[in-house]
Write an enzyme that holds these catalytic residues in place. Structure first.
Site, PDB file in Angstrom:
ATOM      1  N   THR A   1       6.754   6.934  22.492  1.00  0.00           N
ATOM      2  CA  THR A   1       5.470   7.082  23.171  1.00  0.00           C
ATOM      3  C   THR A   1       4.464   7.849  22.325  1.00  0.00           C
ATOM      4  O   THR A   1       3.295   7.455  22.215  1.00  0.00           O
ATOM      5  CB  THR A   1       5.661   7.788  24.518  1.00  0.00           C
ATOM      6  OG1 THR A   1       6.559   7.031  25.328  1.00  0.00           O
ATOM      7  CG2 THR A   1       4.332   7.927  25.250  1.00  0.00           C
ATOM      8  N   SER A   2       4.894   8.940  21.702  1.00  0.00           N
ATOM      9  CA  SER A   2       3.982   9.743  20.884  1.00  0.00           C
ATOM     10  C   SER A   2       3.487   8.992  19.661  1.00  0.00           C
ATOM     11  O   SER A   2       2.467   9.362  19.068  1.00  0.00           O
ATOM     12  CB  SER A   2       4.676  11.038  20.436  1.00  0.00           C
ATOM     13  OG  SER A   2       5.016  11.847  21.540  1.00  0.00           O
TER      14      SER A   2
ATOM     15  N   TYR B   1       5.032  -2.477  32.146  1.00  0.00           N
ATOM     16  CA  TYR B   1       4.107  -3.436  32.760  1.00  0.00           C
ATOM     17  C   TYR B   1       4.817  -4.528  33.553  1.00  0.00           C
ATOM     18  O   TYR B   1       4.393  -4.879  34.653  1.00  0.00           O
ATOM     19  CB  TYR B   1       3.175  -4.077  31.716  1.00  0.00           C
ATOM     20  CG  TYR B   1       2.159  -5.024  32.340  1.00  0.00           C
ATOM     21  CD1 TYR B   1       1.052  -4.504  33.015  1.00  0.00           C
ATOM     22  CD2 TYR B   1       2.328  -6.399  32.299  1.00  0.00           C
ATOM     23  CE1 TYR B   1       0.130  -5.356  33.611  1.00  0.00           C
ATOM     24  CE2 TYR B   1       1.419  -7.254  32.898  1.00  0.00           C
ATOM     25  CZ  TYR B   1       0.319  -6.732  33.553  1.00  0.00           C
ATOM     26  OH  TYR B   1      -0.582  -7.562  34.154  1.00  0.00           O
TER      27      TYR B   1
ATOM     28  N   TYR C   1      15.555   4.766  27.100  1.00  0.00           N
ATOM     29  CA  TYR C   1      14.390   5.634  27.312  1.00  0.00           C
ATOM     30  C   TYR C   1      13.791   5.300  28.659  1.00  0.00           C
ATOM     31  O   TYR C   1      13.166   4.262  28.843  1.00  0.00           O
ATOM     32  CB  TYR C   1      13.399   5.417  26.170  1.00  0.00           C
ATOM     33  CG  TYR C   1      12.135   6.245  26.210  1.00  0.00           C
ATOM     34  CD1 TYR C   1      11.967   7.317  27.081  1.00  0.00           C
ATOM     35  CD2 TYR C   1      11.088   5.948  25.347  1.00  0.00           C
ATOM     36  CE1 TYR C   1      10.803   8.066  27.085  1.00  0.00           C
ATOM     37  CE2 TYR C   1       9.920   6.679  25.337  1.00  0.00           C
ATOM     38  CZ  TYR C   1       9.781   7.737  26.210  1.00  0.00           C
ATOM     39  OH  TYR C   1       8.610   8.468  26.219  1.00  0.00           O
TER      40      TYR C   1
ATOM     41  N   ARG D   1       5.252   5.780  32.882  1.00  0.00           N
ATOM     42  CA  ARG D   1       4.602   4.844  31.955  1.00  0.00           C
ATOM     43  C   ARG D   1       4.996   3.397  32.227  1.00  0.00           C
ATOM     44  O   ARG D   1       4.216   2.484  31.958  1.00  0.00           O
ATOM     45  CB  ARG D   1       4.998   5.172  30.515  1.00  0.00           C
ATOM     46  CG  ARG D   1       4.453   6.479  29.991  1.00  0.00           C
ATOM     47  CD  ARG D   1       3.173   6.265  29.210  1.00  0.00           C
ATOM     48  NE  ARG D   1       2.800   7.454  28.472  1.00  0.00           N
ATOM     49  CZ  ARG D   1       1.854   7.502  27.544  1.00  0.00           C
ATOM     50  NH1 ARG D   1       1.180   6.410  27.226  1.00  0.00           N
ATOM     51  NH2 ARG D   1       1.557   8.627  26.931  1.00  0.00           N
TER      52      ARG D   1
ATOM     53  N   LYS E   1      17.099   9.133  27.196  1.00  0.00           N
ATOM     54  CA  LYS E   1      15.987  10.075  27.249  1.00  0.00           C
ATOM     55  C   LYS E   1      15.352   9.920  28.619  1.00  0.00           C
ATOM     56  O   LYS E   1      14.823   8.858  28.947  1.00  0.00           O
ATOM     57  CB  LYS E   1      14.959   9.795  26.153  1.00  0.00           C
ATOM     58  CG  LYS E   1      13.723  10.699  26.259  1.00  0.00           C
ATOM     59  CD  LYS E   1      12.639  10.330  25.255  1.00  0.00           C
ATOM     60  CE  LYS E   1      11.412  11.211  25.445  1.00  0.00           C
ATOM     61  NZ  LYS E   1      10.305  10.861  24.511  1.00  0.00           N
TER      62      LYS E   1
ATOM     63  N   ILE F   1      13.559  15.462  23.456  1.00  0.00           N
ATOM     64  CA  ILE F   1      12.680  14.659  22.611  1.00  0.00           C
ATOM     65  C   ILE F   1      11.285  14.957  23.130  1.00  0.00           C
ATOM     66  O   ILE F   1      10.751  14.262  23.989  1.00  0.00           O
ATOM     67  CB  ILE F   1      13.035  13.162  22.682  1.00  0.00           C
ATOM     68  CG1 ILE F   1      14.528  12.949  22.390  1.00  0.00           C
ATOM     69  CG2 ILE F   1      12.190  12.358  21.687  1.00  0.00           C
ATOM     70  CD1 ILE F   1      15.009  11.513  22.580  1.00  0.00           C
TER      71      ILE F   1
END
Length: 309
Positions: free
Chosen positions: A54-55, A117, A143, A148, A172, A214
């Protein structure tokens, strides 16, 4: 059947830094700065490196760019610490391709996000992950970030995957439901690798048997985040608790806008990157940038940081 116990031992009790993807003002990837950031992370004490999570703004990168970022990271790391690139996508075939590419270049594990999505049901999520896991002899870290992806990978689904796919070795959890993360270890087994992706849960997850974190905050103060884990591993619980609370103001300000915009702003203030994001993302407001700068002063010598970069 391949045993993944050796890598599980290497991936326990650690801070995995989810490195941002730096861009030039034109929006192209600044690979030189990416190399510098990864090297700085390792020298600052981060125990492992991830990119294109994501980052790293993966949804703003082409597939070719994601491969280039993974290959660049792999070359810079050069075996010094474990490497766990993010290989998930909303597209199943892209996820398959990127995960196989991570295996091909020699990554230690792949971090595969719940498809965003699409909102697949639990049966579809099981099929997606099992197909990916069966395609490679590579450890997989699931993850789960429902904020999100708009869908939560339920504990029962994850437990079934962990039993049916030997290379799905951890998760995660960017999940604020602490009851959920407790049940992950109950149903997946206490040796399952549970990482926190929620900054205020990094220390509490260690207390229930988590494997580490993380954390986007590691982009800004990697030494502090790594030290919290070092203190925990050494049995210095007071120091780990102190660091947990010491990091809270920075954790808070770095999530007053969508990650990684505040982290990039902080790194820009520190002189480490051009804080450009690709649209539709954009930099934080001037007010928030000023707040980030004021908070940073308690963690970083800004004058020396800018001078040294």
């Amino acid at each position: 059947m391949i045993s993944f116990e050796h890598i599980k031992d290497r991936l326990r009790g650690i801070s995995i830094a989810p490195v941002i993807t730096p861009f030039n003002e034109s929006g192209s990837i600044d690979f030189g700065t990416l190399e510098h950031l990864i090297d700085w992370q390792i020298k600052s004490g981060s125990h492992a490196i991830s990119v294109t999570g994501t980052s790293g703004e993966p949804s703003s990168l082409t597939i070719e760019e994601r491969v280039q970022v993974m290959e660049t990271a792999m070359n810079v790391i050069d075996g010094r610490v474990p490497f766990l690139p993010g290989t998930g996508s909303t597209n199943h075939d892209e996820t398959m391709f990127l995960t196989m590419k991570a295996h091909e270049i020699g990554a230690d594990a792949a971090m595969v996000i719940v498809p965003y999505y699409n909102k697949p049901n639990q049966g579809a999520l099981y099929k997606h992950y099992k197909t990916v896991a069966d395609s490679v002899d590579l450890p997989i870290i699931v993850y789960n970030i429902p904020g999100r992806t708009a869908v939560n990978l339920e504990v029962e689904t994850l437990a079934k995957l962990s039993k049916d796919c030997p290379n799905i070795i951890g998760v995660k959890e960017s999940n604020k439901d602490f009851e959920h993360v407790n049940r992950v270890l109950l149903h997946c087994g206490r040796d399952f690798l549970l990482y926190s992706g929620i900054e205020l849960l990094c220390y509490p997850m260690l207390a229930i048997g988590g494997a580490g974190s993380i954390s986007a905050t590691a982009n800004v103060v990697p030494a502090k985040v790594a030290e919290l884990h070092n203190a925990w591993n050494e049995g210095n619980l007071k120091r780990a608790q102190d660091l947990h609370f010491e990091l809270m103001p920075l954790n808070d300000v770095l999530f007053k806008d969508t990650n990684p915009a505040p982290a990039k702003a902080a790194l820009g203030i520190m002189g480490k990157i051009n804080p450009t994001l690709r649209m539709p993302m954009d930099v934080p407001s001037k007010e928030l940038q000023e707040e980030i700068k004021n908070v940073l002063k308690d963690y970083v010598d800004l004058k020396n940081s800018v001078a040294n970069n």
